[in-house]
Design a protein around this motif. Structure first.
Motif, PDB file in Angstrom:
ATOM      1  N   ASP A  43       0.759  -8.256  -6.902  1.00  0.00           N
ATOM      2  CA  ASP A  43       1.179  -6.857  -6.726  1.00  0.00           C
ATOM      3  C   ASP A  43       0.361  -6.191  -5.618  1.00  0.00           C
ATOM      4  OD1 ASP A  43       3.085  -7.042  -8.671  1.00  0.00           O
ATOM      5  OD2 ASP A  43       1.922  -6.002 -10.226  1.00  0.00           O
ATOM      6  N   ALA A  44      -0.931  -6.478  -5.597  1.00  0.00           N
ATOM      7  CA  ALA A  44      -1.794  -5.900  -4.554  1.00  0.00           C
ATOM      8  C   ALA A  44      -1.357  -6.369  -3.175  1.00  0.00           C
ATOM      9  CB  ALA A  44      -3.257  -6.272  -4.806  1.00  0.00           C
ATOM     10  N   VAL A  45      -0.998  -7.660  -3.048  1.00  0.00           N
ATOM     11  CA  VAL A  45      -0.533  -8.186  -1.762  1.00  0.00           C
ATOM     12  C   VAL A  45       0.761  -7.517  -1.340  1.00  0.00           C
ATOM     13  CG1 VAL A  45       0.423 -10.237  -0.621  1.00  0.00           C
ATOM     14  CG2 VAL A  45      -1.702 -10.421  -1.929  1.00  0.00           C
ATOM     15  N   THR A  46       1.676  -7.334  -2.286  1.00  0.00           N
ATOM     16  CA  THR A  46       2.963  -6.685  -1.964  1.00  0.00           C
ATOM     17  C   THR A  46       2.743  -5.292  -1.392  1.00  0.00           C
ATOM     18  OG1 THR A  46       4.103  -7.930  -3.693  1.00  0.00           O
ATOM     19  CG2 THR A  46       5.158  -5.905  -2.908  1.00  0.00           C
ATOM     20  N   SER A  86      -7.175  -5.346   5.172  1.00  0.00           N
ATOM     21  CA  SER A  86      -7.155  -5.326   3.703  1.00  0.00           C
ATOM     22  C   SER A  86      -6.065  -6.247   3.158  1.00  0.00           C
ATOM     23  CB  SER A  86      -6.977  -3.893   3.191  1.00  0.00           C
ATOM     24  OG  SER A  86      -5.798  -3.314   3.696  1.00  0.00           O
ATOM     25  N   LEU A  87      -4.987  -6.466   3.926  1.00  0.00           N
ATOM     26  CA  LEU A  87      -3.994  -7.454   3.517  1.00  0.00           C
ATOM     27  C   LEU A  87      -4.611  -8.844   3.491  1.00  0.00           C
ATOM     28  CD1 LEU A  87      -1.146  -8.477   2.855  1.00  0.00           C
ATOM     29  CD2 LEU A  87      -0.618  -8.392   5.313  1.00  0.00           C
ATOM     30  N   VAL A 109      -0.528   8.653   0.333  1.00  0.00           N
ATOM     31  CA  VAL A 109      -1.919   8.924  -0.037  1.00  0.00           C
ATOM     32  C   VAL A 109      -2.435   7.893  -1.036  1.00  0.00           C
ATOM     33  CG1 VAL A 109      -3.473  10.599  -1.119  1.00  0.00           C
ATOM     34  CG2 VAL A 109      -1.628  11.383   0.387  1.00  0.00           C
ATOM     35  N   PHE A 110      -1.605   7.524  -2.021  1.00  0.00           N
ATOM     36  CA  PHE A 110      -2.139   6.799  -3.169  1.00  0.00           C
ATOM     37  C   PHE A 110      -1.757   5.324  -3.241  1.00  0.00           C
ATOM     38  CE2 PHE A 110      -2.350  11.240  -4.714  1.00  0.00           C
ATOM     39  CZ  PHE A 110      -3.720  11.275  -4.937  1.00  0.00           C
ATOM     40  N   LEU A 111      -0.841   4.841  -2.410  1.00  0.00           N
ATOM     41  CA  LEU A 111      -0.567   3.400  -2.434  1.00  0.00           C
ATOM     42  C   LEU A 111      -1.807   2.573  -2.077  1.00  0.00           C
ATOM     43  CD1 LEU A 111       3.055   2.835  -1.048  1.00  0.00           C
ATOM     44  CD2 LEU A 111       2.142   2.198  -3.297  1.00  0.00           C
ATOM     45  N   PRO A 112      -2.592   2.955  -1.063  1.00  0.00           N
ATOM     46  CA  PRO A 112      -3.816   2.179  -0.802  1.00  0.00           C
ATOM     47  C   PRO A 112      -4.774   2.180  -2.000  1.00  0.00           C
ATOM     48  CG  PRO A 112      -3.298   3.602   1.061  1.00  0.00           C
ATOM     49  CD  PRO A 112      -2.396   4.010  -0.051  1.00  0.00           C
ATOM     50  N   GLU A 113      -4.883   3.314  -2.694  1.00  0.00           N
ATOM     51  CA  GLU A 113      -5.754   3.398  -3.863  1.00  0.00           C
ATOM     52  C   GLU A 113      -5.224   2.497  -4.983  1.00  0.00           C
ATOM     53  OE1 GLU A 113      -8.485   5.006  -3.686  1.00  0.00           O
ATOM     54  OE2 GLU A 113      -8.169   6.270  -1.937  1.00  0.00           O
ATOM     55  N   LEU A 114      -3.918   2.475  -5.164  1.00  0.00           N
ATOM     56  CA  LEU A 114      -3.329   1.617  -6.187  1.00  0.00           C
ATOM     57  C   LEU A 114      -3.598   0.150  -5.874  1.00  0.00           C
ATOM     58  CD1 LEU A 114      -1.579   1.012  -8.645  1.00  0.00           C
ATOM     59  CD2 LEU A 114       0.459   1.297  -7.182  1.00  0.00           C
ATOM     60  N   ALA A 115      -3.446  -0.240  -4.604  1.00  0.00           N
ATOM     61  CA  ALA A 115      -3.701  -1.631  -4.231  1.00  0.00           C
ATOM     62  C   ALA A 115      -5.151  -2.021  -4.512  1.00  0.00           C
ATOM     63  CB  ALA A 115      -3.380  -1.833  -2.748  1.00  0.00           C
ATOM     64  N   ARG A 164      -0.124  -4.093  -0.054  1.00  0.00           N
ATOM     65  CA  ARG A 164      -0.848  -4.186   1.227  1.00  0.00           C
ATOM     66  C   ARG A 164       0.085  -4.608   2.360  1.00  0.00           C
ATOM     67  NH1 ARG A 164      -5.645  -1.484   0.631  1.00  0.00           N
ATOM     68  NH2 ARG A 164      -6.956  -2.379  -0.995  1.00  0.00           N
ATOM     69  N   ARG A 165       1.016  -5.502   2.055  1.00  0.00           N
ATOM     70  CA  ARG A 165       1.951  -5.946   3.101  1.00  0.00           C
ATOM     71  C   ARG A 165       2.839  -4.783   3.547  1.00  0.00           C
ATOM     72  NH1 ARG A 165       2.789 -10.969   4.219  1.00  0.00           N
ATOM     73  NH2 ARG A 165       2.304 -11.760   2.140  1.00  0.00           N
ATOM     74  N   HIS A 166       3.308  -4.009   2.581  1.00  0.00           N
ATOM     75  CA  HIS A 166       4.114  -2.832   2.915  1.00  0.00           C
ATOM     76  C   HIS A 166       3.318  -1.861   3.781  1.00  0.00           C
ATOM     77  CE1 HIS A 166       6.658   0.714   2.443  1.00  0.00           C
ATOM     78  NE2 HIS A 166       5.601   1.380   1.987  1.00  0.00           N
ATOM     79  N   LEU A 167       2.064  -1.615   3.421  1.00  0.00           N
ATOM     80  CA  LEU A 167       1.230  -0.696   4.195  1.00  0.00           C
ATOM     81  C   LEU A 167       0.948  -1.250   5.588  1.00  0.00           C
ATOM     82  CD1 LEU A 167      -1.282   0.272   1.361  1.00  0.00           C
ATOM     83  CD2 LEU A 167       0.418   1.785   2.398  1.00  0.00           C
ATOM     84  N   ALA A 168       0.711  -2.570   5.666  1.00  0.00           N
ATOM     85  CA  ALA A 168       0.422  -3.183   6.968  1.00  0.00           C
ATOM     86  C   ALA A 168       1.632  -3.156   7.890  1.00  0.00           C
ATOM     87  CB  ALA A 168      -0.064  -4.619   6.770  1.00  0.00           C
ATOM     88  N   ASP A 169       2.821  -3.200   7.325  1.00  0.00           N
ATOM     89  CA  ASP A 169       4.030  -3.091   8.156  1.00  0.00           C
ATOM     90  C   ASP A 169       4.104  -1.718   8.812  1.00  0.00           C
ATOM     91  OD1 ASP A 169       4.817  -5.643   7.568  1.00  0.00           O
ATOM     92  OD2 ASP A 169       6.186  -5.068   5.955  1.00  0.00           O
ATOM     93  N   ARG A 170       3.657  -0.683   8.094  1.00  0.00           N
ATOM     94  CA  ARG A 170       3.729   0.685   8.618  1.00  0.00           C
ATOM     95  C   ARG A 170       2.556   0.997   9.531  1.00  0.00           C
ATOM     96  NH1 ARG A 170       3.238   4.858   4.988  1.00  0.00           N
ATOM     97  NH2 ARG A 170       4.326   6.206   6.444  1.00  0.00           N
ATOM     98  N   ARG A 171       1.360   0.521   9.159  1.00  0.00           N
ATOM     99  CA  ARG A 171       0.154   0.839   9.920  1.00  0.00           C
ATOM    100  C   ARG A 171      -0.705  -0.414  10.046  1.00  0.00           C
ATOM    101  NH1 ARG A 171      -1.596   5.840   6.315  1.00  0.00           N
ATOM    102  NH2 ARG A 171      -3.648   5.291   7.098  1.00  0.00           N
TER     103      ARG A 171
END
Length: 666
Positions: free
Chosen positions: A590-593, A609-610, A559-565, A595-602
């Motif tokens: 840090d934001a790129v790291t 956004s990455l 829920v909150f990793l996108p908000e943190l980025a 976003r990259r993690h999120l982009a790998d999943r979805r």
């Protein structure tokens, strides 16, 4: 929830001629679409979740394409699930998975539940959701507000053959394939189908480029050619096929010894095509013949009948009272059929049964090609002074965001509360009205509505702070947005600053309930400060937001990793504005790291956004004179934006040109 596997089953013997037209029968050879299948195969590559909407008119071949894709994937070890009514499969993540949701426009709530399950997917293996629908209309725009569908791909299935020669060839192929299959149909073995098919194929005709239409024309021509006497003229292929189907139904009824009026049998058939015929429904339609009619019905296998929509439309038009009966058991199916057939009594039916049909009217209107009669019903229901507020609220919530009718209904709800003297209800209704008006670009009225809501909430919070301070904070947040929209940044800052103070007080009292609201409000406060170039204050606010989101992201990363980025990207900009360039670069990295993690999943949802985060990081590198990492970041950002067709491509190209210019000037 358990996964309900709906894998392809072994072919069964068709019980009636039109059954040969069912997609799963695969009687007519698969034709064309090979490039599309390759594109869908490429879409399935890579890890994480991705969704795709494939839309086109009924009978265009969507289900056949999905079946072919499913077969290809199953052959290489994928799990394939077909979403059935009431089913919400939960992928277990042990194998790559494809979920196919046919008739997606008719089941938005079910798909919303499925998306909730998909959001928990770990992203290590591919999870693909293929939605099949007749259109990408309002239902899709509404469903697409789910974050999981933010980057979903949309593809329209065009006609199969767009040239006369191809259409004649398609007709000839359909005639030959259907002619070869007809001997398997009970009662059709006594004709020389191969000779009839050869004669028709020798003089092929242009039956259009719509796949199902071509096949219906071919089957109707075959069946007509096998009958004695002249073939019928001036009738559609669907109506000609229904003549042949009626003979099957009558013959089967006689075989069962049914001495029942044909009109009753046709009523029961329509009911079975639209819904599961319960004992209660059969009692009502067939009376004392219920059991015998039920046995006859079971022998016909009418579920998924290719001509169901046409037959039911004709039957409901001939028997208006039947719609009154069936709408109790299958409201959405009945309304869909009536809408497609442009039934003249549709609006009156919906108004007459507004208490039961309003949710179905909203669902069908969002998916229908011609929703005007349904929208007319909603207008009349909304204008009725006796319509309860909860029904009006359901209508307002069920309409598309940009619907003027939704704003009118929201206004009616507010006036109802005003007349009733319900201040709390009025404030909430005004907040919703402000959102609707803002969506329509009516910024002045939207501001007036939320200003009144904030005044009411302030008065209520003064009287009962424990009940209404949270409502006041929400109203002030919305007020800040609306003030910003009309170019009043200073009052907007005051409103969001007060909202943040309230959320801080609420968090001190109930941390678990309001921490996320506080982090979000602090981020909005930072943006308001930044808009007024008050960068030091903005930095303090965004640091508080980042700190809050870091804790929340540990507890609920999905829920909150996108908000943190997002907060980290704002932090990087604020640090850069204060010439704290190395700290700015670190925040951007840090934001790129993340976003990259999120982009790998979805990838569909987060690759755009990455690209934005990489562009921001490239800018940070430029400021520090780090040309090589700046170029690497912007090249990756451009690759993503060119692949996804994302926005801000020009900005990324500009950043690259600046980098190259700096390198040349060294």
């Amino acid at each position: 929830m358990e996964i309900d596997l709906s894998e392809a089953q072994a072919p069964v013997r068709p019980r009636f001629p039109a059954a040969l037209l069912r997609p799963e029968a695969e009687v007519v050879a698969f034709r064309g679409r090979h490039r599309l299948l390759d594109e869908l195969g490429a879409w399935c590559s890579g890890a994480g979740f991705a969704a795709l909407l494939l839309h086109g008119p009924a009978g265009q071949g969507k289900t056949r394409v999905a079946g072919r894709l499913a077969a290809r994937l199953a052959a290489v070890g994928w799990g394939v699930h077909r979403l059935s009514d009431g089913d919400r499969p939960v992928p277990d993540g042990t194998v790559p998975t494809l979920i196919v949701a046919d008739r997606a426009e008719t089941r938005p709530e079910q798909i919303a539940g499925l998306l909730t399950a998909c959001a928990a997917h770990d992203g290590d293996r591919p999870l693909r959701l293929l939605l099949l629908a007749r259109s990408d209309g309002p239902w899709w725009q509404r469903l697409r507000t789910d974050p999981l569908l933010a980057g979903a791909t949309t593809a329209e299935l065009a006609e199969l053959d767009d040239d006369p020669a191809g259409r004649r060839e398609a007709y000839a192929e359909a005639v030959r394939d259907l002619g070869a299959a007809l001997p398997r149909v009970p009662g059709q073995g006594g004709h020389l189908w191969s000779a009839i098919a050869a004669r028709l194929a020798a003089t092929p005709r242009d039956a259009g480029g719509h796949a199902l239409t071509v096949q219906m024309e071919a089957l109707a021509d075959l069946l007509d050619a096998a009958q004695f006497g002249p073939a019928p003229t001036g009738r559609s292929a669907a109506d000609r096929l229904l003549v042949h189907e009626s003979r099957v139904w009558s013959f089967t009824a006689a075989w069962h010894g049914l001495a029942v009026d044909e009109r009753i049998l046709h009523d029961v058939l329509a009911a079975a095509m639209l819904t599961e015929p319960t004992d209660r429904l059969l009692d009502r339609l067939a009376g004392e013949h219920r059991d015998a009619v039920g046995a006859w019905l079971a022998d016909l296998d009418t579920a998924g009948h290719p001509l169901a929509e046409r037959f039911c439309a004709l039957r409901l038009a001939a028997r208006p009272a039947l719609a009154e009966i069936l709408v109790e058991d299958a409201p959405e199916r009945v309304l869909s059929v009536l809408a497609a057939a442009r039934h003249p009594g549709l609006t009156e039916l919906c108004v007459r049964h507004a208490d039961r049909l309003t949710p179905a009217v909203l669902t069908v209107a969002a998916a229908a090609d011609e929703p005007e009669p349904l929208l007319a019903a909603l207008v009349r229901i909304s204008a009725d002074p006796d319509t309860p507020v909860d029904r009006l609220t359901r209508i307002a919530e069920g309409l598309p965001r940009l619907s003027p009718l939704a704003a009118e209904v929201a206004q009616s709800i507010a006036e109802r509360h005003r007349r009733a003297g319900d201040e709390a209800g009025l404030a909430l209704a005004l907040s919703n009205l402000s959102i609707r008006l803002g969506d329509l670009g009516r910024d002045g009225p939207a501001l007036a509505a939320i200003e009144e809501a904030a005044v009411i909430h302030r008065r209520l919070a003064g009287q009962q702070p424990e009940l209404y301070e949270a409502d006041l904070a929400r109203s002030l947040t919305s007020l800040s947005v609306r003030l910003g929209a009309v170019g009043q940044p200073e009052p907007a800052l005051s409103a969001i600053a007060e909202a943040t103070e309230l959320y801080q007080r609420l968090t001190d009292r109930e941390p678990e309930s309001y921490r996320a609201d506080l982090a979000r409000s602090a981020r909005n406060l930072a943006l308001a400060f930044g808009g007024l170039e008050m960068f030091a204050q903005a930095l303090t606010a965004i640091q508080e937001s980042v700190a809050g989101y870091r804790v929340l992201a540990v507890e609920q990363p999905g829920v909150f990793l996108p908000e943190l980025a997002a907060a980290l990207s704002i932090l990087a900009i604020n640090l850069g504005s204060l010439d704290e360039d190395e700290a700015s670069r670190a925040a951007a990295a840090d934001a790129v790291t993340i976003r990259r993690h999120l982009a790998d999943r979805r990838p569909d949802a987060f690759r755009p956004s990455l690209a934005a985060a990489l562009t921001d990081l490239a800018v940070r590198h430029i400021v520090l004179g780090e040309a090589e990492p700046a170029l690497a970041a912007i090249e990756e950002a451009l690759t993503i934006r060119q692949e996804t067709g994302g926005e801000d491509l020009d900005w990324s190209l500009h950043v690259k040109s600046v980098i190259l210019g700096n390198v040349e000037n060294r």
